[in-house]
Design a protein around this motif. Structure first.
Motif, mmCIF file in Angstrom:
data_model
loop_
_atom_site.group_PDB
_atom_site.id
_atom_site.type_symbol
_atom_site.label_atom_id
_atom_site.label_comp_id
_atom_site.label_asym_id
_atom_site.label_seq_id
_atom_site.Cartn_x
_atom_site.Cartn_y
_atom_site.Cartn_z
ATOM 1 N N GLY A 276 -44.698 6.400 -31.689
ATOM 2 C CA GLY A 276 -44.884 5.103 -31.056
ATOM 3 C C GLY A 276 -45.042 5.123 -29.564
ATOM 4 O O GLY A 276 -45.427 4.105 -28.976
ATOM 5 N N VAL A 277 -44.751 6.242 -28.899
ATOM 6 C CA VAL A 277 -44.851 6.288 -27.438
ATOM 7 C C VAL A 277 -46.268 5.942 -26.962
ATOM 8 O O VAL A 277 -46.438 5.403 -25.863
ATOM 9 C CB VAL A 277 -44.410 7.663 -26.889
ATOM 10 C CG1 VAL A 277 -45.401 8.758 -27.245
ATOM 11 C CG2 VAL A 277 -44.182 7.605 -25.390
ATOM 12 N N ASN A 278 -47.270 6.231 -27.800
ATOM 13 C CA ASN A 278 -48.637 5.826 -27.465
ATOM 14 C C ASN A 278 -49.387 5.344 -28.699
ATOM 15 O O ASN A 278 -50.612 5.316 -28.725
ATOM 16 C CB ASN A 278 -49.403 6.975 -26.796
ATOM 17 C CG ASN A 278 -49.708 8.111 -27.755
ATOM 18 O OD1 ASN A 278 -49.060 8.246 -28.806
ATOM 19 N ND2 ASN A 278 -50.689 8.942 -27.416
ATOM 20 N N ILE A 318 -50.038 6.926 -22.914
ATOM 21 C CA ILE A 318 -48.621 6.556 -22.820
ATOM 22 C C ILE A 318 -48.418 5.477 -21.765
ATOM 23 O O ILE A 318 -47.745 4.460 -22.009
ATOM 24 C CB ILE A 318 -47.759 7.791 -22.490
ATOM 25 C CG1 ILE A 318 -47.667 8.723 -23.696
ATOM 26 C CG2 ILE A 318 -46.352 7.366 -22.054
ATOM 27 C CD1 ILE A 318 -46.962 10.032 -23.410
ATOM 28 N N VAL A 319 -48.985 5.688 -20.594
ATOM 29 C CA VAL A 319 -48.846 4.708 -19.518
ATOM 30 C C VAL A 319 -49.361 3.347 -19.981
ATOM 31 O O VAL A 319 -48.698 2.314 -19.812
ATOM 32 C CB VAL A 319 -49.586 5.170 -18.247
ATOM 33 C CG1 VAL A 319 -49.602 4.071 -17.198
ATOM 34 C CG2 VAL A 319 -48.938 6.435 -17.688
ATOM 35 N N ALA A 320 -50.544 3.331 -20.573
ATOM 36 C CA ALA A 320 -51.139 2.073 -21.010
ATOM 37 C C ALA A 320 -50.331 1.421 -22.126
ATOM 38 O O ALA A 320 -50.174 0.188 -22.161
ATOM 39 C CB ALA A 320 -52.579 2.302 -21.466
ATOM 40 N N THR A 321 -49.805 2.235 -23.049
ATOM 41 C CA THR A 321 -49.035 1.684 -24.165
ATOM 42 C C THR A 321 -47.743 1.042 -23.676
ATOM 43 O O THR A 321 -47.420 -0.104 -24.046
ATOM 44 C CB THR A 321 -48.715 2.788 -25.188
ATOM 45 O OG1 THR A 321 -49.935 3.266 -25.756
ATOM 46 C CG2 THR A 321 -47.820 2.269 -26.297
ATOM 47 N N ILE A 322 -46.983 1.750 -22.868
ATOM 48 C CA ILE A 322 -45.711 1.200 -22.397
ATOM 49 C C ILE A 322 -45.947 -0.028 -21.520
ATOM 50 O O ILE A 322 -45.227 -1.034 -21.628
ATOM 51 C CB ILE A 322 -44.895 2.284 -21.667
ATOM 52 C CG1 ILE A 322 -44.465 3.360 -22.675
ATOM 53 C CG2 ILE A 322 -43.673 1.679 -20.971
ATOM 54 C CD1 ILE A 322 -43.708 4.529 -22.067
ATOM 55 N N ASP A 323 -46.970 0.023 -20.676
ATOM 56 C CA ASP A 323 -47.284 -1.141 -19.845
ATOM 57 C C ASP A 323 -47.671 -2.346 -20.706
ATOM 58 O O ASP A 323 -47.246 -3.482 -20.438
ATOM 59 C CB ASP A 323 -48.413 -0.812 -18.866
ATOM 60 C CG ASP A 323 -47.962 0.076 -17.716
ATOM 61 O OD1 ASP A 323 -46.744 0.332 -17.607
ATOM 62 O OD2 ASP A 323 -48.825 0.511 -16.925
#
Length: 431
Positions: A276-278, A318-323
């Motif tokens: 799920g991290v990305n 990852i950056v885009a998913t968490i954001d």
């Protein structure tokens, strides 16, 4: 005429399968909580593929981030520093919270667990790793040996692994009559195992915070607190495998952060993650470390690495998913829809179908334990499970079926209307 997808697929050796009986669905595209088959059928994805598309399929922000990164720097030697990797690590550390300070990136969950085991052995100077029989930790050397289910048996090539029975109130190995007693007795059995193996030989206890493939087994009160106390008593590292449970699946960033699961606020020594991290957009996983462990490798070489560790495309995703999860309130949505819609709907379903022995779960992480009768808890036979799986697909739902269970694991973005459609399909096909 060009060969069809299924014709081309015959050249692939498929995992965990006898090849002659392999009968895959041909998926052409996907968006949100739906997948579109090559024949035009649209299915609600209540499997999240392998419980990893937490943000749904083809989220535009994630797709755009991968495309933009690919145009600038699609790959890099992990020995070099790249900004996007640092940004991804920073995002993960922000949601992991104190005391974590570093991230070691891997290609997926299996090698995340592999490297967490390596770290535990190097830091403690001990060899043995204890893990539960009802577990799955991946299919690399130490990870598959740490796994408890049948997939371990033909793959036991790694050393120093010992298994124990973890708590499972519905199918107790300890003749318990309450969840609290189940935790107490499981902890007593684990203590005796550690004593018998020799505490000074045990490097780590590795557990899934919420065992996923084994049946979405929500830990009973006292289990995590007892594990932490046992590890602290003997200097054993506690590794929580959050590969499946992490990043919104349980309604928190990590399952161990749920105050109902973990009222004592237990913090592990190492966290493993992936999926799920990305949302599975690009293969990636990793280990989250606190300073006490990370500092061991300040002057001492960490003897591990991967060609694609911290791969730029994975880091961008990852950056885009968490954001996106933060901006859209996805974690909070998963918690709310689990509490207010999905959980109640599954319990209502159980009231109408005697084949449902137990409903377990939280967030968007649920399982229906299907039985021939509730008194004996005898599992529904494989032929009937195959029929249920087939009929769910015909009814427009892509399910996650494991042993005698239907795992109800949609993306964290699932809507109440989509839950209603899936529940209606389950209602129609369950005996």
């Amino acid at each position: 005429m060009e060969p069809g997808t299924l014709d081309l697929d015959r050249a692939v050796l498929h995992p965990w399968s006898a090849q002659a009986s392999w009968a895959p669905l041909a998926i052409e595209r996907a968006s949100g909580c739906e997948v579109v088959l090559e024949d035009g059928r649209v299915l609600l994805d209540f499997s999240s593929q392998l419980v990893n598309t937490n943000l749904g399929h083809a989220h535009p922000a994630v797709t755009r981030a991968i495309q933009q990164q690919a145009a600038v720097l699609p790959t890099v030697n992990p020995a070099h520093a790249v900004r996007v990797r640092g940004e991804a690590a920073a995002r993960i550390l922000e949601v992991a919270g104190e005391p974590f300070s570093k991230v070691f990136f891997t290609n997926g969950g299996a090698d995340a667990n592999e490297n967490a085991i390596r770290m535990a052995r190097l830091v403690t100077g001990r060899d043995k790793v204890l893990s539960a029989y009802r577990s799955y930790h991946g299919n690399t050397g130490a990870a598959i040996a740490a796994t408890g289910d049948w997939r371990r048996v033909p793959n036991e090539y790694a050393r120093g692994h010992v298994h124990f029975w973890g708590p499972f109130p519905y199918r107790s190995e300890f003749w318990s009559d309450s969840p609290e007693q189940e935790a107490e007795r499981a902890l007593h059995a684990l203590r005796r195992l550690v004593e018998a193996e020799g505490p000074a030989t045990v490097a780590a206890i590795l557990v899934e915070t919420v065992p996923g493939t084994a049946g979405v087994i929500v830990p009973p009160p006292g289990w995590l607190e007892g594990l932490r106390a046992l590890c602290d008593e003997w200097g054993i590292l506690l590794i929580l495998d959050e590969v499946m449970a992490g990043f919104g699946r349980t309604g928190d960033w990590f399952a161990f952060q749920d105050p109902l699961l973990n009222p004592a606020g237990v913090v592990p020594d190492l966290i493993t993650f992936a999926k799920g991290v990305n949302g599975g957009a690009v293969p990636v996983g990793g280990v989250v470390l606190p300073p006490a462990i990370a500092s061991v490798f300040d002057e001492r070489v960490f003897p591990g690495g991967l060609t694609y560790s911290g791969h730029p495309l994975a880091m961008a995703s990852i950056v885009a998913t968490i954001d996106a999860m933060r901006a859209e309130g996805v974690v909070e949505h998963a918690r709310g829809i689990g509490e207010d819609v999905l959980g109640p709907a599954l319990r209502d379903l159980a009231a109408r179908h005697d084949c449902i022995g137990e409903v377990r779960g939280l967030g968007v992480f649920w399982a229906l334990d299907l039985v021939t009768d509730r008194a004996s808890k005898a599992p529904l036979p494989p032929a009937e499970m195959a029929r249920i799986k087939r009929d769910l697909v015909e009814a427009g739902v892509l399910p996650f079926v494991q042993d005698n269970r239907v795992h109800v694991v949609p993306p964290c973005t699932v809507t109440a209307e989509q839950v209603g459609r899936a529940i209606a399909a389950l209602d129609a096909v369950l005996p």
